[in-house]
Design a protein around this motif. Structure first.
Motif, PDB file in Angstrom:
ATOM      1  N   MET A 258       9.930  11.200  10.400  1.00 15.09           N
ATOM      2  CA  MET A 258       8.578  10.654  10.540  1.00 15.09           C
ATOM      3  C   MET A 258       7.517  11.749  10.415  1.00 15.09           C
ATOM      4  SD  MET A 258       8.240   7.450  10.652  1.00 15.09           S
ATOM      5  CE  MET A 258       9.088   5.909  10.964  1.00 15.09           C
ATOM      6  N   ALA A 259       7.788  12.920  10.979  1.00 13.37           N
ATOM      7  CA  ALA A 259       6.838  14.027  10.871  1.00 13.37           C
ATOM      8  C   ALA A 259       6.627  14.415   9.412  1.00 13.37           C
ATOM      9  CB  ALA A 259       7.326  15.227  11.680  1.00 13.37           C
TER      10      ALA A 259
ATOM     11  N   VAL B 224      20.207   3.680  13.643  1.00 13.65           N
ATOM     12  CA  VAL B 224      18.793   3.397  13.880  1.00 13.65           C
ATOM     13  C   VAL B 224      18.210   2.723  12.653  1.00 13.65           C
ATOM     14  CG1 VAL B 224      16.524   4.336  14.475  1.00 13.65           C
ATOM     15  CG2 VAL B 224      18.591   5.423  15.384  1.00 13.65           C
ATOM     16  N   LYS B 225      17.655   1.549  12.869  1.00 10.18           N
ATOM     17  CA  LYS B 225      17.025   0.805  11.789  1.00 10.18           C
ATOM     18  C   LYS B 225      15.584   0.488  12.187  1.00 10.18           C
ATOM     19  CE  LYS B 225      21.411  -1.451  10.587  1.00 10.18           C
ATOM     20  NZ  LYS B 225      22.110  -2.765  10.452  1.00 10.18           N
ATOM     21  N   ILE B 226      14.739   0.372  11.188  1.00 11.37           N
ATOM     22  CA  ILE B 226      13.336   0.028  11.438  1.00 11.37           C
ATOM     23  C   ILE B 226      12.985  -1.209  10.626  1.00 11.37           C
ATOM     24  CG2 ILE B 226      10.939   0.769  11.250  1.00 11.37           C
ATOM     25  CD1 ILE B 226      11.861   3.627  11.614  1.00 11.37           C
TER      26      ILE B 226
ATOM     27  N   MET C 204       6.306   4.488   4.548  1.00 15.64           N
ATOM     28  CA  MET C 204       6.968   4.119   5.799  1.00 15.64           C
ATOM     29  C   MET C 204       8.313   3.440   5.534  1.00 15.64           C
ATOM     30  SD  MET C 204       5.075   5.422   7.996  1.00 15.64           S
ATOM     31  CE  MET C 204       5.982   4.842   9.415  1.00 15.64           C
ATOM     32  N   ARG C 205       8.376   2.657   4.493  1.00 18.64           N
ATOM     33  CA  ARG C 205       9.654   2.018   4.155  1.00 18.64           C
ATOM     34  C   ARG C 205      10.680   3.056   3.683  1.00 18.64           C
ATOM     35  NH1 ARG C 205       9.401  -3.278   4.700  1.00 18.64           N
ATOM     36  NH2 ARG C 205       7.466  -4.432   4.351  1.00 18.64           N
ATOM     37  N   GLN C 206      10.214   4.052   2.958  1.00 20.46           N
ATOM     38  CA  GLN C 206      11.120   5.121   2.540  1.00 20.46           C
ATOM     39  C   GLN C 206      11.627   5.883   3.754  1.00 20.46           C
ATOM     40  OE1 GLN C 206      12.347   5.910  -0.662  1.00 20.46           O
ATOM     41  NE2 GLN C 206      13.716   7.041   0.711  1.00 20.46           N
ATOM     42  N   ALA C 207      10.750   6.116   4.726  1.00 15.13           N
ATOM     43  CA  ALA C 207      11.164   6.788   5.965  1.00 15.13           C
ATOM     44  C   ALA C 207      12.232   5.969   6.684  1.00 15.13           C
ATOM     45  CB  ALA C 207       9.953   7.004   6.874  1.00 15.13           C
ATOM     46  N   ALA C 208      12.050   4.662   6.718  1.00 14.07           N
ATOM     47  CA  ALA C 208      13.037   3.798   7.368  1.00 14.07           C
ATOM     48  C   ALA C 208      14.391   3.880   6.663  1.00 14.07           C
ATOM     49  CB  ALA C 208      12.533   2.357   7.382  1.00 14.07           C
ATOM     50  N   ASP C 209      14.359   3.907   5.331  1.00 13.88           N
ATOM     51  CA  ASP C 209      15.609   4.036   4.569  1.00 13.88           C
ATOM     52  C   ASP C 209      16.289   5.366   4.862  1.00 13.88           C
ATOM     53  OD1 ASP C 209      15.173   1.573   3.411  1.00 13.88           O
ATOM     54  OD2 ASP C 209      14.347   2.387   1.542  1.00 13.88           O
ATOM     55  N   ASP C 210      15.502   6.438   4.934  1.00 12.01           N
ATOM     56  CA  ASP C 210      16.068   7.768   5.202  1.00 12.01           C
ATOM     57  C   ASP C 210      16.663   7.837   6.604  1.00 12.01           C
ATOM     58  OD1 ASP C 210      15.225   8.501   2.690  1.00 12.01           O
ATOM     59  OD2 ASP C 210      13.443   9.574   3.385  1.00 12.01           O
ATOM     60  N   ILE C 211      15.970   7.237   7.563  1.00 13.05           N
ATOM     61  CA  ILE C 211      16.461   7.238   8.940  1.00 13.05           C
ATOM     62  C   ILE C 211      17.769   6.448   9.041  1.00 13.05           C
ATOM     63  CG2 ILE C 211      15.988   6.310  11.257  1.00 13.05           C
ATOM     64  CD1 ILE C 211      13.020   7.079  10.723  1.00 13.05           C
TER      65      ILE C 211
ATOM     66  N   THR D 218       0.836  -1.193   0.000  1.00 18.41           N
ATOM     67  CA  THR D 218       0.000   0.000   0.000  1.00 18.41           C
ATOM     68  C   THR D 218       0.874   1.247   0.000  1.00 18.41           C
ATOM     69  OG1 THR D 218      -0.108  -0.007   2.425  1.00 18.41           O
ATOM     70  CG2 THR D 218      -1.867  -1.159   1.246  1.00 18.41           C
ATOM     71  N   ASN D 219       0.291   2.385  -0.367  1.00 22.19           N
ATOM     72  CA  ASN D 219       1.047   3.637  -0.353  1.00 22.19           C
ATOM     73  C   ASN D 219       1.561   3.953   1.042  1.00 22.19           C
ATOM     74  OD1 ASN D 219       0.874   4.294  -3.097  1.00 22.19           O
ATOM     75  ND2 ASN D 219      -1.145   5.207  -2.863  1.00 22.19           N
ATOM     76  N   TRP D 220       0.771   3.605   2.063  1.00 16.82           N
ATOM     77  CA  TRP D 220       1.189   3.852   3.449  1.00 16.82           C
ATOM     78  C   TRP D 220       2.498   3.115   3.727  1.00 16.82           C
ATOM     79  CZ3 TRP D 220       2.406   1.746   8.153  1.00 16.82           C
ATOM     80  CH2 TRP D 220       2.259   2.567   9.264  1.00 16.82           C
ATOM     81  N   MET D 221       2.549   1.833   3.375  1.00 13.99           N
ATOM     82  CA  MET D 221       3.754   1.065   3.644  1.00 13.99           C
ATOM     83  C   MET D 221       4.921   1.538   2.789  1.00 13.99           C
ATOM     84  SD  MET D 221       3.682  -0.966   6.158  1.00 13.99           S
ATOM     85  CE  MET D 221       5.346  -1.489   5.756  1.00 13.99           C
ATOM     86  N   LYS D 222       4.653   1.959   1.568  1.00 18.13           N
ATOM     87  CA  LYS D 222       5.739   2.465   0.720  1.00 18.13           C
ATOM     88  C   LYS D 222       6.381   3.697   1.348  1.00 18.13           C
ATOM     89  CE  LYS D 222       3.740   0.737  -3.604  1.00 18.13           C
ATOM     90  NZ  LYS D 222       3.053   1.095  -4.869  1.00 18.13           N
TER      91      LYS D 222
END
Length: 333
Positions: A255-256, A55-57, A40-47, A34-38
Motif C-alpha cells: 500500500m505504501a 489477505v484479500k481486498i 488500488m485494484r492492482q495493489a489488492a491483486d499484489d497483496i 479512475t486511475n486511483w481505483m486501477k
C-alpha cells in the motif's frame, strides 16, 4: 501410534485456521475506472498473490456504500473493514487529521512533499490511538473555487449558493467568516444540486470536478488555490489485527508503494484535468495581489476561530508552519 494419530488429527484441525483468508471490505466515493481505483485494484491483486490469498481486498467504489459518514458508521458495526475517505471525515475521531487541511497552508505541491516525511507519522499515530490503521494518504491536489460566474473576492461569493462537504467545519467556518452562508451536502448530492440550482459554487480540485461531472455545470474557476486536498485509506484495527504479522507487513509495504505511485499519477492527472477544463471552456479568473491578501486575511481569521474550538492540533500546526517558513527562507537564499 496413537500419539502420532492424535497429533495428525490436531494438525489437520489447526491447518484450516492457519490458512483462513481475511477479506477487507473497503468502500470509497471514488468512481470505478479512475486511475486511483486501477492502482488500488492492482495493489489488492499484489497483496493476494504475496500472501497466498490469505489477505484479500474487496472494493465498493463510486459511493455504493454511502457517504464517508456512512462508511465510517458501517466500519463501527463491522459491515466494512475499511474506507478511503476525506481527512475531514475523520476529524471527529482525531483533530490531527486536519493538520494539512487549513486554507492557504501550502503555496505549492513542493511544499506539501517537503514536510510529509516528518508529519504524516503524527496523523498515523493519532488514528492508531483511536483504533484505525492508516494505510495511505493520497495527494488530491489543490481545491479551487468554481462557479457559474467569475469570483474575485469574498464579496462576490456572498451572492452565491456555496457548497461545503457534510461535516467540514473548516470550510463552513471559512465561508461564514466571509459572510457567506454555505450549504452543507454529502458529495453524492452535489451534481444533482448543481443541476437544480440548489448550489452554484463549489471548492474542488480539477480531477474531481471532471470525474464527478461537476465541471459541466460550472463556467469559472478562481485561479487561487484555497487548500490542499488529501484522502486517506483507513482500516479497522480490530480487523487488521486478525491478520498474521508477516502478512500485515506485506499489506503495509504494498500500500505504501501504491500510494507513492498514486501521488505521481495524481500530479499528472491534475495537470491534465486543468488543461481539459480550459479546453472545454472553463475560464480561470486571475486575482490581484490585493484580492489575494484579502482572502488570506479571511482565512487567518477563520484559523483563529477554529483554534478556539480545537478543530485542528494547534501546537503541531504551529510546528508545521515553522517548518514551512524555514523551507521558504532556505529556498529564497
Amino acid at each position: 501410534m496413537k500419539l502420532i494419530t492424535a497429533l495428525a488429527l490436531t494438525l489437520s484441525l489447526l491447518s484450516p485456521l492457519a490458512q483462513a483468508a481475511t477479506t477487507l471490505k473497503i468502500a470509497t466515493l471514488v468512481p470505478d475506472g479512475t486511475n486511483w481505483m486501477k492502482l488500488m485494484r492492482q495493489a489488492a491483486d499484489d497483496i493476494k498473490q504475496e500472501t497466498d490469498s490469505r489477505v484479500k481486498i474487496k472494493y465498493f467504489p463510486g459511493g455504493v456504500q454511502g457517504s464517508d459518514k456512512s462508511v465510517l458508521r458501517k466500519m463501527q458495526i463491522r459491515q466494512l473493514q475499511g474506507g478511503a475517505v476525506s481527512t475531514g471525515a475523520m476529524s471527529h475521531i482525531t483533530n490531527v487529521t486536519q493538520l494539512y487541511s487549513l486554507p492557504f497552508t501550502f503555496h505549492n505541491l513542493d511544499e506539501v512533499r517537503a514536510v510529509r516525511a516528518e508529519y504524516d507519522q503524527y496523523i498515523a499515530a493519532a488514528l492508531q490511538e483511536k483504533g484505525y490503521i492508516l494505510l495511505g494518504l493520497s495527494e488530491g491536489g489543490f481545491a479551487y473555487l468554481m462557479s457559474n460566474k467569475p469570483l474575485k473576492s469574498s464579496v462576490d461569493v456572498r451572492s452565491q449558493k456555496v457548497w461545503v462537504p457534510e461535516g467540514d467545519i473548516i470550510s463552513q467556518t471559512t465561508f461564514e467568516n466571509g459572510q457567506v452562508e454555505p450549504i452543507s451536502l454529502p458529495v453524492s448530492d452535489v451534481y444533482t444540486s448543481l443541476q437544480t440550482g440548489l448550489i452554484d459554487t463549489v471548492a474542488v480540485n480539477a480531477t474531481s470536478a471532471i470525474a464527478l461531472q461537476w465541471h459541466t455545470k460550472l463556467s469559472y474557476a478562481t485561479d487561487f488555490p484555497l487548500a490542499f486536498i488529501f484522502g486517506m485509506l483507513v482500516v479497522d484495527e480490530r480487523a487488521f489485527s486478525k491478520i498474521d504479522a508477516a502478512d500485515q507487513a506485506v499489506v503495509k509495504r504494498i500500500m505504501a508503494a501504491t500510494f507513492r505511485a498514486m501521488d505521481v499519477q495524481n500530479e499528472k492527472d491534475e495537470q491534465g484535468a486543468r488543461a481539459a477544463l480550459a479546453q472545454n471552456g472553463m475560464q480561470f479568473v486571475e486575482l490581484t495581489e490585493e484580492d489575494k491578501l484579502a482572502w488570506r486575511k479571511m482565512a487567518q481569521d477563520s484559523i483563529n476561530t477554529l483554534r478556539e474550538k480545537s478543530v485542528y492540533p494547534v501546537e503541531l500546526y504551529n510546528k508545521l508552519k515553522q517548518s514551512l517558513n524555514n523551507n521558504r527562507q532556505a529556498a529564497a537564499q
